[in-house]
Design an enzyme around this catalytic site. Structure first.
Site, mmCIF file in Angstrom:
data_model
loop_
_atom_site.group_PDB
_atom_site.id
_atom_site.type_symbol
_atom_site.label_atom_id
_atom_site.label_comp_id
_atom_site.label_asym_id
_atom_site.label_seq_id
_atom_site.Cartn_x
_atom_site.Cartn_y
_atom_site.Cartn_z
ATOM 1 N N CYS A 229 0.812 -1.210 0.000
ATOM 2 C CA CYS A 229 0.000 0.000 0.000
ATOM 3 C C CYS A 229 0.853 1.271 0.000
ATOM 4 O O CYS A 229 1.931 1.300 0.592
ATOM 5 C CB CYS A 229 -0.869 0.043 1.245
ATOM 6 S SG CYS A 229 -1.801 -1.448 1.491
ATOM 7 N N ARG B 28 4.458 0.805 -6.148
ATOM 8 C CA ARG B 28 4.408 -0.132 -5.025
ATOM 9 C C ARG B 28 3.434 -1.282 -5.277
ATOM 10 O O ARG B 28 3.490 -2.284 -4.597
ATOM 11 C CB ARG B 28 4.029 0.612 -3.741
ATOM 12 C CG ARG B 28 5.075 1.613 -3.318
ATOM 13 C CD ARG B 28 4.611 2.454 -2.177
ATOM 14 N NE ARG B 28 4.514 1.740 -0.926
ATOM 15 C CZ ARG B 28 5.537 1.484 -0.113
ATOM 16 N NH1 ARG B 28 6.735 1.902 -0.450
ATOM 17 N NH2 ARG B 28 5.371 0.836 1.005
ATOM 18 N N TRP C 183 -3.206 -2.495 -1.521
ATOM 19 C CA TRP C 183 -2.888 -3.839 -1.999
ATOM 20 C C TRP C 183 -3.597 -4.772 -1.022
ATOM 21 O O TRP C 183 -3.215 -4.874 0.136
ATOM 22 C CB TRP C 183 -1.367 -4.031 -1.974
ATOM 23 C CG TRP C 183 -0.893 -5.260 -2.677
ATOM 24 C CD1 TRP C 183 -0.653 -5.406 -4.013
ATOM 25 C CD2 TRP C 183 -0.574 -6.524 -2.077
ATOM 26 N NE1 TRP C 183 -0.212 -6.673 -4.281
ATOM 27 C CE2 TRP C 183 -0.159 -7.384 -3.120
ATOM 28 C CE3 TRP C 183 -0.609 -7.014 -0.778
ATOM 29 C CZ2 TRP C 183 0.225 -8.692 -2.894
ATOM 30 C CZ3 TRP C 183 -0.226 -8.332 -0.558
ATOM 31 C CH2 TRP C 183 0.192 -9.158 -1.612
ATOM 32 N N ASN D 165 -1.014 0.998 6.115
ATOM 33 C CA ASN D 165 -0.243 -0.032 5.418
ATOM 34 C C ASN D 165 0.253 -0.985 6.491
ATOM 35 O O ASN D 165 0.856 -0.542 7.465
ATOM 36 C CB ASN D 165 0.938 0.613 4.671
ATOM 37 C CG ASN D 165 1.849 -0.418 4.031
ATOM 38 O OD1 ASN D 165 1.446 -1.559 3.801
ATOM 39 N ND2 ASN D 165 3.076 -0.009 3.737
ATOM 40 N N GLY D 166 -0.018 -2.281 6.318
ATOM 41 C CA GLY D 166 0.408 -3.256 7.322
ATOM 42 C C GLY D 166 -0.727 -4.215 7.618
ATOM 43 O O GLY D 166 -1.706 -4.288 6.866
ATOM 44 N N GLU E 31 17.374 -16.082 -11.551
ATOM 45 C CA GLU E 31 17.013 -14.671 -11.684
ATOM 46 C C GLU E 31 16.370 -14.394 -13.054
ATOM 47 O O GLU E 31 15.387 -13.660 -13.150
ATOM 48 C CB GLU E 31 18.267 -13.803 -11.464
ATOM 49 C CG GLU E 31 18.097 -12.315 -11.653
ATOM 50 C CD GLU E 31 17.035 -11.677 -10.751
ATOM 51 O OE1 GLU E 31 16.520 -12.343 -9.843
ATOM 52 O OE2 GLU E 31 16.705 -10.508 -10.993
ATOM 53 N N LYS F 153 12.602 -12.945 -13.493
ATOM 54 C CA LYS F 153 12.301 -11.700 -14.215
ATOM 55 C C LYS F 153 11.164 -11.921 -15.191
ATOM 56 O O LYS F 153 10.239 -11.128 -15.281
ATOM 57 C CB LYS F 153 13.517 -11.193 -15.006
ATOM 58 C CG LYS F 153 14.599 -10.439 -14.299
ATOM 59 C CD LYS F 153 14.242 -9.147 -13.651
ATOM 60 C CE LYS F 153 13.610 -9.296 -12.304
ATOM 61 N NZ LYS F 153 14.433 -9.323 -11.130
ATOM 62 N N GLU G 208 7.699 -12.852 -13.547
ATOM 63 C CA GLU G 208 7.209 -11.747 -12.737
ATOM 64 C C GLU G 208 6.512 -10.682 -13.585
ATOM 65 O O GLU G 208 5.429 -10.221 -13.262
ATOM 66 C CB GLU G 208 8.440 -11.174 -12.036
ATOM 67 C CG GLU G 208 8.241 -9.965 -11.222
ATOM 68 C CD GLU G 208 9.539 -9.531 -10.545
ATOM 69 O OE1 GLU G 208 10.635 -9.752 -11.098
ATOM 70 O OE2 GLU G 208 9.440 -8.952 -9.463
ATOM 71 N N HIS H 299 17.577 -34.981 -13.422
ATOM 72 C CA HIS H 299 16.886 -35.512 -12.240
ATOM 73 C C HIS H 299 15.392 -35.192 -12.272
ATOM 74 O O HIS H 299 14.725 -35.256 -11.247
ATOM 75 C CB HIS H 299 17.540 -34.969 -10.972
ATOM 76 C CG HIS H 299 18.979 -35.362 -10.871
ATOM 77 N ND1 HIS H 299 19.380 -36.613 -10.493
ATOM 78 C CD2 HIS H 299 20.115 -34.672 -11.176
ATOM 79 C CE1 HIS H 299 20.703 -36.679 -10.540
ATOM 80 N NE2 HIS H 299 21.178 -35.520 -10.953
ATOM 81 N N LYS I 254 6.083 -3.736 -4.902
ATOM 82 C CA LYS I 254 7.525 -3.479 -4.936
ATOM 83 C C LYS I 254 8.201 -3.940 -3.664
ATOM 84 O O LYS I 254 9.251 -4.562 -3.704
ATOM 85 C CB LYS I 254 7.770 -1.976 -5.166
ATOM 86 C CG LYS I 254 9.241 -1.588 -5.183
ATOM 87 C CD LYS I 254 9.968 -2.190 -6.365
ATOM 88 C CE LYS I 254 11.449 -1.908 -6.378
ATOM 89 N NZ LYS I 254 12.172 -2.847 -7.258
HETATM 90 O O1 M6R Z 1 13.283 -5.028 -1.201
HETATM 91 P P1 M6R Z 1 13.839 -6.412 -1.205
HETATM 92 O O2 M6R Z 1 15.112 -6.521 -1.981
HETATM 93 O O3 M6R Z 1 13.989 -7.015 0.162
HETATM 94 O O4 M6R Z 1 12.772 -7.281 -1.979
HETATM 95 C C1 M6R Z 1 12.902 -8.657 -2.126
HETATM 96 C C2 M6R Z 1 11.971 -9.200 -3.187
HETATM 97 O O5 M6R Z 1 10.640 -8.913 -2.861
HETATM 98 C C3 M6R Z 1 12.280 -8.617 -4.561
HETATM 99 O O6 M6R Z 1 13.590 -8.849 -4.958
HETATM 100 C C4 M6R Z 1 11.334 -9.212 -5.628
HETATM 101 O O7 M6R Z 1 11.597 -10.575 -5.799
HETATM 102 C C5 M6R Z 1 11.518 -8.439 -6.935
HETATM 103 N N1 M6R Z 1 10.263 -7.952 -7.392
HETATM 104 C C6 M6R Z 1 12.139 -9.246 -8.001
HETATM 105 O O8 M6R Z 1 12.290 -8.545 -9.192
#
Ligand code: M6R
Length: 613
Positions: A2, A27, A75, A101-102, A485, A489, A492, A509, A608
């Site tokens: 949020c 966010r 959110w 937020n929380g 990674e 990407k 996501e 495996h 985010k």
């Molecule tokens: O702010 P942080 O680096 O702790 O966040 C960790 C993950 O939430 C963050 O890397 C997430 O996986 C990204 N959206 C990946 O692109």
């Protein structure tokens, strides 16, 4: 998660709140709302969907505020993303409004009590209980005290912003476990979840600490503890300006941030690396921290998502060059294990935002058990660096796109600095070899710049594979995390695609059973100690008619005959190859997502920074 903005100042309040809220869109959210105090009392407007829906509704039926208001992008956690559940939430009489937020963990028990006291609830949210709780306390106490008393009853996490009809000149805020900053402008003040929200108006900010409460008016700031004890804190000046948090002509923040990587990595290195002298200089606190490490020291790296992948690369380099035993844990698992930590353990928390709930909980667990904590973080003043014993900031600048790009390569850069500095301290590397490695490290920004030249080739490859619905990413050793990674990407930002990363040696495996004609497999086959083994894995995929998209080192002619599509990056030491391999992986995900018409900067269901568990 949020986004929160609170404002006290001058008209046009609604426009200011919407502009600032718009800068928190990154966010991730599913509904938005606003409340202002005006001559009618508190007026509120909410809409499901994007902030532009809220803006359109206000255009159609204007809303006016005189000097005070709050806004929110939600959110959803408790209750579906509907107008009723969107924030702000009101008390029974509509005289208090708040955004949150929380998560209020004890909301059910509080709600039952408040229902018994005659309060009427409209939404399914946990947040609404806070409005009624403040209303209840305000029956006997002045508003500021009522707010603090209500806060003392909450369990869980919150960043809160409150306005009241009876106090049209004050904005109230508080934080516990979710970020909140104060922005101080000329004759105006803000509360916000993050700095970009206020940058167009001010760079003077105060970072709230845990369990602090703030009362803002046009004439000043009053900061207190939950018990009302005054706190004095000087504002800090944010070092970056609005342009860093704007798209500046790029179609997406993600692309801008990919392209910014040479300068982001340069910033990470600049004050710390002197390659000619063979020296790495951290700040005093980090130097003291590193000097306390024992010869039996072990490292436990905790992180989530992309930061976890950076940690996995860190494991290879720290073990190989600095001879430190390293475990890498997903923070969400670490916090629920019974990890064996002691005074010879350093927990390294890697995080872009510094607010990720699981990583923060991991940091607290580590401290409780007597371990030392070093944070690698991008956001200055955020929670994790404040709770750690030392911090190495990545200085990558604000990362706005949900998909992490420049934060990742800057995290890798910090890990290179840390590894090489420890290798030097422990006498594990000759001066000549150290100088060689540091020279390459110093050249990384230039090498990344060259790696970015692959974009036209990537666009062509993306066109060829944009319609595929399953991808594998495979790599070994330093580039096993690159495979994870690359897959993260893509899935996501392009939720129509299923993408998995594996250690190439694991294929036999299980996962190889799925390979069929035309299945795209992205291979990390840059120059390395396991190059030939990767080539064998490529052949195994080709034997099953999979399509091999190979990322290899420049000058590798032999690899061509194995590739259905070939991308090359500058040749470098294996240790540094993940940082260069990251570039085509990010660009490939970006262009495939773009061709699929995806919402690249704000993918559905993602936020985010994940400030709730
Ligand atoms: O702010 P942080 O680096 O702790 O966040 C960790 C993950 O939430 C963050 O890397 C997430 O996986 C990204 N959206 C990946 O692109």
């Amino acid at each position: 998660m949020c986004g929160i903005v609170g404002y006290v100042g001058k008209p046009p309040v609604v426009q200011t709140l919407l502009d600032c809220l718009g800068r928190l869109e990154y966010r991730g959210y599913d509904s938005a709302g606003i409340a202002v105090v005006n001559d009618k009392g508190i007026e509120i407007r909410k809409r499901v969907g994007k902030i532009k829906e809220l803006v359109a509704s206000i255009k159609q039926k204007p809303l006016d505020g005189e000097r005070l208001g709050i806004s929110h992008s939600r959110w959803a956690t408790h209750g579906e993303p509907t107008e009723v559940n969107a924030h702000p939430h009101l008390d029974c009489r509509g005289e208090l409004a708040l955004v949150h937020n929380g998560i209020v963990e004890n909301y059910a028990e509080l709600k039952a009590r408040l229902l018994g006291q005659g309060h009427r609830f409209r939404s399914q949210t946990d947040t609404e209980v806070i409005a009624h709780l403040v209303e209840e306390h305000a029956k006997r106490l002045p508003l500021a005290e009522a707010f603090r008393s209500a806060l003392k009853e909450l369990r869980g996490s919150y960043a809160l912003c409150l306005i009241a009809k009876r106090d049209p000149t004050h904005l109230y805020g508080a934080r516990a476990g979710s970020p909140l900053i104060v922005g101080l402008g000329k004759g105006e003040a803000f509360l916000a979840s993050d700095v970009p929200a206020v940058l167009a108006r001010t760079r003077r900010v105060i970072y709230l600490n845990e369990q602090e409460v703030v009362e803002l008016s046009t004439s000043g700031v009053k900061l207190t503890t939950l018990n009302g004890a005054p706190i004095t804190r000087k504002p800090s000046t944010v070092s970056w300006d609005l342009s860093a948090a704007q798209k500046e002509g790029y179609d997406h923040f993600m692309l801008k941030e990919i392209v910014e990587q040479p300068s982001a990595v340069e910033q990470t290195l600049c004050t710390r690396l002197d390659a000619a002298k063979g020296q790495i200089a951290f700040d005093r606190r980090t130097r003291t921290f590193l000097s306390r490490l024992t010869s039996q020291e072990k490292f436990v790296i905790i992180a989530c998502g992309t930061a976890y992948h950076a940690g996995l690369v860190g494991e290879y380099m720290l073990e190989e060059l600095a001879h430190v035993p390293v475990d890498v844990d997903l923070a969400s698992e670490f916090r629920y294990r019974a990890p064996m930590l002691d005074r010879d353990t350093t927990v390294i928390a890697i995080t872009q935002s510094g607010e990720t709930a699981d990583t923060l909980a991991g940091v607290r667990l580590a401290k409780e058990q007597g371990a030392k904590v070093l944070a690698i973080c991008n956001v200055m003043g955020s929670s994790i660096p404040r709770e750690a014993d030392a911090v190495i900031y990545t200085h990558a600048g604000p990362e706005i796109a949900v998909a992490s790009t420049k934060a990742y390569t800057s995290q890798l850069t910090v890990l290179y600095l840390l590894t090489l500095s420890l290798a030097k301290r422990r006498g594990l590397v000759t001066s000549a070899r150290l100088r060689e490695l540091l020279t390459t490290l110093g050249r990384l920004p230039k090498l990344i710049e060259r790696a970015l030249e692959v974009e036209p080739a990537i666009k062509r490859i993306a066109r060829r594979y944009a319609r595929a619905r399953d991808f594998y990413y495979l790599g070994r050793r330093y580039n096993f995390p690159s495979a994870l990674e690359g897959a993260l990407k893509l899935k996501e930002i392009c939720p129509r695609i299923h993408a998995e990363g594996y250690a190439a040696g694991e294929m036999k495996h299980g996962p190889i059973s799925l390979i069929r004609k035309g299945w795209p497999v992205v291979f990390l086959a840059t120059d390395s100690a396991v190059y030939e083994k990767v080539v064998s894995n490529i052949e195994e995929v080709r034997a099953r008619k999979g399509e091999c998209l190979i990322i290899a080192s420049e000058g590798d002619r032999a690899i061509r005959r194995h590739a259905d599509a070939l991308i090359t990056v500058p040749k470098t030491e294996e240790l540094f190859s993940p940082i260069l391999a990251a570039i085509p992986l990010q660009l490939l995900a970006y262009h495939i997502a773009r061709l699929n018409g995806c919402d690249i900067d704000q993918p559905p269901n993602l936020a985010k920074s994940v400030t709730v568990e």
